[in-house]
Design a protein around this motif. Structure first.
Motif, mmCIF file in Angstrom:
data_model
loop_
_atom_site.group_PDB
_atom_site.id
_atom_site.type_symbol
_atom_site.label_atom_id
_atom_site.label_comp_id
_atom_site.label_asym_id
_atom_site.label_seq_id
_atom_site.Cartn_x
_atom_site.Cartn_y
_atom_site.Cartn_z
ATOM 1 N N GLU A 158 -23.636 -92.753 69.929
ATOM 2 C CA GLU A 158 -22.512 -92.678 70.859
ATOM 3 C C GLU A 158 -22.914 -92.247 72.270
ATOM 4 O OE1 GLU A 158 -19.512 -93.811 70.392
ATOM 5 O OE2 GLU A 158 -20.107 -94.443 68.395
ATOM 6 N N VAL A 159 -24.207 -92.138 72.522
ATOM 7 C CA VAL A 159 -24.667 -91.800 73.874
ATOM 8 C C VAL A 159 -24.950 -93.068 74.652
ATOM 9 C CG1 VAL A 159 -26.518 -90.727 75.225
ATOM 10 C CG2 VAL A 159 -25.587 -89.546 73.228
ATOM 11 N N ARG A 160 -24.426 -93.123 75.866
ATOM 12 C CA ARG A 160 -24.647 -94.237 76.777
ATOM 13 C C ARG A 160 -25.159 -93.685 78.100
ATOM 14 N NH1 ARG A 160 -20.265 -94.876 73.576
ATOM 15 N NH2 ARG A 160 -19.943 -96.903 72.570
ATOM 16 N N ARG A 169 -37.620 -99.776 76.476
ATOM 17 C CA ARG A 169 -36.556 -98.967 75.888
ATOM 18 C C ARG A 169 -35.220 -99.275 76.562
ATOM 19 N NH1 ARG A 169 -36.276 -94.186 73.099
ATOM 20 N NH2 ARG A 169 -37.704 -95.272 71.696
ATOM 21 N N LEU A 170 -35.253 -99.478 77.879
ATOM 22 C CA LEU A 170 -34.042 -99.833 78.616
ATOM 23 C C LEU A 170 -33.472 -101.156 78.109
ATOM 24 C CD1 LEU A 170 -32.218 -98.982 81.017
ATOM 25 C CD2 LEU A 170 -33.729 -100.325 82.496
ATOM 26 N N ALA A 171 -34.331 -102.113 77.853
ATOM 27 C CA ALA A 171 -33.897 -103.399 77.312
ATOM 28 C C ALA A 171 -33.314 -103.240 75.916
ATOM 29 C CB ALA A 171 -35.059 -104.383 77.298
ATOM 30 N N ASP A 172 -33.981 -102.448 75.092
ATOM 31 C CA ASP A 172 -33.533 -102.256 73.710
ATOM 32 C C ASP A 172 -32.152 -101.609 73.638
ATOM 33 O OD1 ASP A 172 -35.919 -103.315 72.849
ATOM 34 O OD2 ASP A 172 -36.857 -101.369 72.452
ATOM 35 N N ASP A 192 -27.049 -102.545 74.985
ATOM 36 C CA ASP A 192 -25.638 -102.487 74.613
ATOM 37 C C ASP A 192 -24.998 -101.149 74.966
ATOM 38 O OD1 ASP A 192 -27.160 -101.112 72.684
ATOM 39 O OD2 ASP A 192 -25.667 -101.468 71.114
ATOM 40 N N ARG A 193 -25.815 -100.217 75.480
ATOM 41 C CA ARG A 193 -25.272 -98.898 75.827
ATOM 42 C C ARG A 193 -25.578 -98.467 77.254
ATOM 43 N NH1 ARG A 193 -27.244 -95.072 71.783
ATOM 44 N NH2 ARG A 193 -28.528 -96.673 70.833
ATOM 45 N N ILE A 194 -25.897 -99.429 78.084
ATOM 46 C CA ILE A 194 -26.065 -99.175 79.521
ATOM 47 C C ILE A 194 -24.833 -99.713 80.229
ATOM 48 C CG2 ILE A 194 -27.559 -99.434 81.525
ATOM 49 C CD1 ILE A 194 -28.900 -98.040 79.141
ATOM 50 N N LEU A 195 -24.250 -98.913 81.106
ATOM 51 C CA LEU A 195 -23.001 -99.256 81.773
ATOM 52 C C LEU A 195 -23.196 -99.270 83.286
ATOM 53 C CD1 LEU A 195 -20.831 -96.756 79.732
ATOM 54 C CD2 LEU A 195 -20.788 -99.233 79.431
ATOM 55 N N VAL A 207 -24.358 -105.145 80.767
ATOM 56 C CA VAL A 207 -24.301 -103.939 81.591
ATOM 57 C C VAL A 207 -23.151 -104.000 82.591
ATOM 58 C CG1 VAL A 207 -25.536 -102.628 83.370
ATOM 59 C CG2 VAL A 207 -26.748 -103.403 81.317
ATOM 60 N N CYS A 208 -22.987 -105.122 83.241
ATOM 61 C CA CYS A 208 -22.029 -105.217 84.343
ATOM 62 C C CYS A 208 -20.589 -105.457 83.900
ATOM 63 C CB CYS A 208 -22.454 -106.328 85.306
ATOM 64 S SG CYS A 208 -23.986 -105.942 86.180
ATOM 65 N N HIS A 209 -20.414 -105.925 82.662
ATOM 66 C CA HIS A 209 -19.055 -106.196 82.214
ATOM 67 C C HIS A 209 -18.825 -105.877 80.741
ATOM 68 C CE1 HIS A 209 -15.763 -108.691 80.578
ATOM 69 N NE2 HIS A 209 -15.147 -108.348 81.696
#
Length: 312
Positions: A233-235, A259-262, A265-268, A300-302
């Motif tokens: 649940e951490v983004r 890691r950023l790519a992996d 689904d949790r980067i906003l 990420v953007c939407h």
């Protein structure tokens, strides 16, 4: 009658500002068209009572001790114009990140934010809190009034997220599934309670808390990415990260791009609008030049923000 010098200067600045906004709107439109993204969801924008925002801007103008660098604010406009600009940029949902720096302030900010959200339907109703007597009561009231996201600023507030007065608040928000954007990284300057340690201890007690690490945890990028990998649940939001401005101060480690790519689904998307020293589209360009692909950028953007906040 000819314009006075002051009037002429103001008119010239207005024309220049309009031209800049138009260029940004076109640049963002082109970005969205390339990605086939219908709109943007920006989880980290600031709207506050005018007198509070004036003080924030004054801090940046004075090259405050936390930043220590010149910080010219590009979007220094009246509230109505700032809202209009986000709409022109194609932002379908944004926030009103606001935060107290002392007791007896948060409840008042929450009242203002509720009124702002009521008159601004594309703003996700935002609230905040501070470790003080009565905090659980006003946080519960904010939730009952429809708050959809909270903001906590450990650096400015100078408090430990593990303060016992906040324990019922974290439990309430975890149970309600309401995201909390937390400035917990040690950038632009370390605080007594910043860094991954205090947040890690909090998450050990509340693993279901939907926590959004502001600014990608700058400068402790690696540690906060690792924390997100351990807690579903951490983004993390992108606010100011990867931009030329921030890369000069705290560069993102190249060995963590995988890691950023992996965790795509949790980067906003977050931008810090209007308190940014560069045009809005630069944040988008900075994300694109990471080279992580169109699907990652669309998420990420939407898509990630739309899913988190159940936007239809």
């Amino acid at each position: 009658m000819s314009a006075t010098p002051d009037t002429a200067d103001t008119a010239g600045q207005a024309r220049a500002g309009a031209a800049t906004a138009a260029a940004t709107a076109e640049a963002v439109r082109a970005f969205r068209e390339r990605l086939a993204v219908p709109a943007l969801v920006d989880v980290h924008t600031h709207f506050m009572p005018e007198r509070v925002l004036d003080k924030v801007w004054g801090y940046f103008d004075s090259v405050g001790p936390l930043t220590g660098v010149a910080w010219p604010i590009v979007y220094r406009h009246e509230e109505e114009r700032r809202v209009a600009l986000l709409r022109e940029f194609g932002v379908r949902a944004f926030t009103a990140m606001l935060y107290p720096h002392k007791p007896a302030m948060a409840a008042w900010l929450n009242s203002w934010a509720a009124e702002f959200a009521a008159r601004t339907p594309d703003c996700l109703h935002t609230a905040t809190f501070f470790p003080e007597e009565g905090v659980e009561t006003y946080v519960r009231q904010a939730v009952e009034r429809g708050a959809r996201v909270f903001k906590a600023h450990l650096q400015v507030g100078g408090y430990d997220p593990n303060d016992e007065r906040l324990e019922p608040v974290w439990g309430l928000l975890a149970e309600a599934g309401i995201p909390v954007v937390v400035h917990c990284g040690s950038g632009p300057a370390p605080g007594r309670h910043t860094g991954p340690g205090p947040i890690g201890r909090l998450l050990a007690r509340h693993p279901r808390l939907p926590l959004i690490v502001a600014h990608m945890g700058m400068p402790e990028y690696a540690e906060f990415l690792d924390l997100a990998a351990r807690h579903r649940e951490v983004r993390l939001d992108t606010t100011m990260a990867f931009t030329d401005f921030s890369e000069r101060l705290a560069a993102f480690p190249a060995d963590r791009l995988g890691r950023l790519a992996d965790l795509g689904d949790r980067i906003l998307l977050g931008t810090d609008f209007p308190n940014i020293p560069y045009p809005y589209e630069h944040q988008l360009a900075a994300l694109e030049r990471l080279g992580l692909g169109d699907a990652w950028l669309r998420a990420v953007c939407h898509d990630n923000g739309a899913r988190l906040f159940s936007l239809r």
